[in-house]
Design an enzyme around this catalytic site. Structure first.
Site, PDB file in Angstrom:
ATOM      1  N   GLY A  53     -14.758  31.105  26.418  1.00 36.89           N
ATOM      2  CA  GLY A  53     -13.612  31.212  25.505  1.00 36.89           C
ATOM      3  C   GLY A  53     -12.988  29.697  25.388  1.00 36.89           C
ATOM      4  CB  SER A  54     -11.566  27.754  22.626  1.00 30.92           C
ATOM      5  OG  SER A  54     -12.761  27.503  21.952  1.00 30.92           O
ATOM      6  N   GLY A  55      -9.743  27.176  25.041  1.00 26.75           N
ATOM      7  CA  GLY A  55      -8.372  27.327  25.665  1.00 26.75           C
ATOM      8  C   GLY A  55      -8.281  26.832  26.910  1.00 26.75           C
ATOM      9  CG  HIS A  56     -10.821  27.839  29.566  1.00 26.19           C
ATOM     10  ND1 HIS A  56      -9.536  28.408  29.999  1.00 26.19           N
ATOM     11  CD2 HIS A  56     -11.523  28.977  29.176  1.00 26.19           C
ATOM     12  CE1 HIS A  56      -9.633  29.672  30.196  1.00 26.19           C
ATOM     13  NE2 HIS A  56     -10.699  30.178  29.560  1.00 26.19           N
ATOM     14  CE  LYS A 104     -15.234  29.781  32.048  1.00 25.09           C
ATOM     15  NZ  LYS A 104     -16.092  29.548  30.964  1.00 25.09           N
ATOM     16  CG  ASP A 109     -18.186  33.940  29.381  1.00 24.07           C
ATOM     17  OD1 ASP A 109     -17.366  34.367  28.242  1.00 24.07           O
ATOM     18  OD2 ASP A 109     -17.419  32.893  29.790  1.00 24.07           O
ATOM     19  CG  HIS A 218      -9.230  34.202  30.821  1.00 24.98           C
ATOM     20  ND1 HIS A 218     -10.224  34.355  31.777  1.00 24.98           N
ATOM     21  CD2 HIS A 218      -9.952  33.597  29.792  1.00 24.98           C
ATOM     22  CE1 HIS A 218     -11.339  33.614  31.548  1.00 24.98           C
ATOM     23  NE2 HIS A 218     -11.170  32.996  30.183  1.00 24.98           N
TER      24      HIS A 218
END
Length: 330
Positions: A53-56, A104, A109, A218
């Protein structure tokens, strides 16, 4: 919600366009959210693919480049990328020597990358997979069976990428990636929550004088909440928990990562590192390299994570090998 965005629906697309515009060594596969090396596939080399996921950011696209990843797949914010996107990444970086997926340990995922691997193998591409589970905080969590994968994943990118760059086989690259996974441990803490753009409100609440120890990237629940501690107390708490799980004896060598979660100033990260370095020195553990900065973030969350990688001669050599990406240059 105050964010420098155009619209919540466009944040990932706009981010990827801006990243490619800033870094000529990267390209975006048309019609996808996949970032690859501009020279992919690299002849004679095992391809390395990661993502999530994006945001990392800078994870994972910030680690695409010479000496690290060949491709990164960006899901929506805090959302696993779909199998078809992962498949496109695998096909784009396969030079005939096989592809290693670095995943991860989050349920979505793992499921989507494994499904993509099966599709790629059906097309005749050799694929190997490793799953990173470096977070010592909790055994099972909101999105995870087993331990979560957090900032220690970056060391897997670096070391597996270095060996792949030397022309090693798929089996050899998989083996060294698993070696890193066995020898890396992390744990994090948060001072504030973060806001997913599409949600518009914080994912959880913390009081003005509260912190959370052991939460996930998250915002998944951690081990416990406590009153605000000093940097010294926080560093000691994280390090002691890690060393319970990763025995490091006097005379042994480690790499250290003090990772900011997005809103933590470097000043505070270096203050944390002061205590970590002193405590390791007291134990006779030699710190070979220390990495301080935002390596795997959680949007604008304030807080940090600590990662220790137990080193031997092979891992030290590969960690020190040259790499050039948007977020890692040495």
């Amino acid at each position: 919600m105050k964010k420098l965005i155009n619209s919540p629906e466009q944040v990932v697309r706009d981010m990827l366009d801006g990243m490619v515009a800033a870094h000529p060594h990267l390209k975006n596969l048309p019609g996808t959210q996949v970032i690859v090396r501009a020279d992919a596939p690299v002849s004679g080399k095992v391809g390395l693919v990661s993502g999530g996921g994006s945001g990392h950011e800078p994870a994972h696209a910030g680690y695409v480049g010479k000496g690290m990843l060949d491709a990164a797949v960006a899901g929506e914010v805090f959302t696993s990328p779909t199998p078809d996107q992962v498949l496109e990444a695998i096909k784009a970086v396969d030079s005939g020597n096989g592809v290693l997926l670095i995943i991860k340990n989050y349920t979505g995922d793992v499921m989507n990358f494994e499904m993509a691997a099966e599709l790629a193998e059906a097309e005749g591409i050799r694929v190997a997979k490793v799953v990173v589970n470096d977070d010592v905080a909790v055994e099972n969590s909101t999105y995870t069976t087993g331990r979560r994968g957090i900032a220690g994943t970056v060391f897997v990118h670096k070391i597996a990428g270095a060996l792949a760059s030397r022309g090693a086989s798929l089996e050899q690259v998989e083996e060294v990636a698993n070696k890193v996974i066995r020898q890396v441990r992390s744990m994090g803490m948060a001072l504030t929550p973060c806001i997913v753009p599409a949600a518009g409100t914080p994912g959880f609440q913390l009081g003005e004088d509260e912190i959370e120890i052991g939460l996930g990237i998250h915002g998944e629940p951690g081990v416990y909440r406590s009153k605000l501690m000093t940097a010294e107390e926080t560093a000691r708490t994280l390090l002691e928990r890690i060393l319970e799980d990763l025995p490091l004896s006097s005379g042994e060598k480690a790499a250290v990562m003090i990772n900011g979660l997005g809103a933590t100033p470097l000043m505070e990260l270096y203050i944390v590192n002061k205590t970590v370095s002193e405590l390791l020195k007291e134990r006779g553990i030699a710190v070979h390299r220390t990495f301080v900065g935002p390596y795997m973030t959680s949007l604008e969350m304030a807080g940090c994570s600590l990662t220790l990688l137990k080193l031997d001669e092979e891992l030290t050599d590969l960690l020190d090998a040259p790499a050039r990406t948007a977020a890692w240059n040495q």
